[in-house]
Motif scaffolding. Structure first.
Motif, short mmCIF file in Angstrom:
data_model
loop_
_atom_site.label_atom_id
_atom_site.label_comp_id
_atom_site.label_asym_id
_atom_site.label_seq_id
_atom_site.Cartn_x
_atom_site.Cartn_y
_atom_site.Cartn_z
N THR A 21 35.32 80.63 -16.62
CA THR A 21 36.26 81.15 -15.63
C THR A 21 35.81 82.55 -15.24
O THR A 21 35.62 83.41 -16.10
N TYR A 42 40.75 74.09 -1.80
CA TYR A 42 40.88 74.68 -3.14
C TYR A 42 42.31 74.43 -3.59
O TYR A 42 43.26 74.68 -2.85
N LYS A 44 45.10 74.94 -6.86
CA LYS A 44 45.36 75.60 -8.15
C LYS A 44 46.80 75.33 -8.55
O LYS A 44 47.72 75.55 -7.76
N SER A 144 45.14 83.74 -7.32
CA SER A 144 44.89 82.37 -6.87
C SER A 144 45.16 82.22 -5.37
O SER A 144 44.45 81.47 -4.69
#
Length: 189
Positions: A21, A42, A44, A144
């Protein structure tokens, strides 16, 4: 970096998994050469909780998922959904986030066009740009969102409650304020 395919609305879209990460995921992914014209999303998962409802026969458990989705080119959305299974809740909230995406104007090097602030309930979020190479200095939730937008250098500060739901909504209010500010600039100049 591994790429695995996940199904969204009868279409397979790649999700990216990195074993290490890193501070900024936007640096690692080149979206231009993955495939022809389609931009990968993307995704999350911000929060996945088990919620309980007490009925006459006992307790009924469901899962609540809070998900951020973005194309790393200036569009981002968030969604919340409940389901009986955790995976179903994540998929439902991902679809909800895709339907509620907003377009955020970014600068030349994928940066914020100006400083912004947003307030939701008792949470206030302040955002500003950093010099090139510094990276993102913000909480995990705001990081994020910046990763989903594709922003590489920015900072953010949360004042008040740090509840993820409130932080996300305050950040989105701040981002909508940036797009309104750009419309006003175009109108006046």
């Amino acid at each position: 970096m591994k790429i695995y395919w996940k199904k969204f609305d009868d279409e397979y879209v790649p999700n990216f998994i990195n074993k290490k990460t890193r501070k900024n995921i936007a640096d690692d992914i080149e979206t231009s050469n993955l495939f022809n014209g389609k931009v990968p999303l993307y995704e999350k998962i911000i929060k996945l909780t088990k919620v309980c409802r007490i009925v006459k026969g006992g307790r009924k458990y469901r899962y609540l998922a809070l998900v951020i989705v973005g194309d790393m080119c200036g569009s981002v959305g968030f969604g919340m959904a409940k389901a009986n299974e955790a995976q179903d809740a994540v998929m439902k909230s991902g679809r909800c986030a895709q339907n509620n995406m907003i377009k955020v104007p970014l600068g030349r090097n994928k940066e914020l066009i100006s400083n912004g602030s947003g307030r939701y309930n008792s949470t206030k979020v302040l955002m500003w740009n950093n010099r090139n190479g510094i990276g993102i200095k913000a909480s995990n939730v705001i990081r994020s969102i910046f990763d989903a937008l594709g922003i590489k250098d920015a900072s953010a500060k949360i004042i008040g409650s740090r509840n993820p739901h409130n932080v996300i909504k305050a950040t989105f209010i701040a981002l909508k304020g940036l797009s309104l500010r750009l419309k006003l600039w175009k109108c006046c100049y």
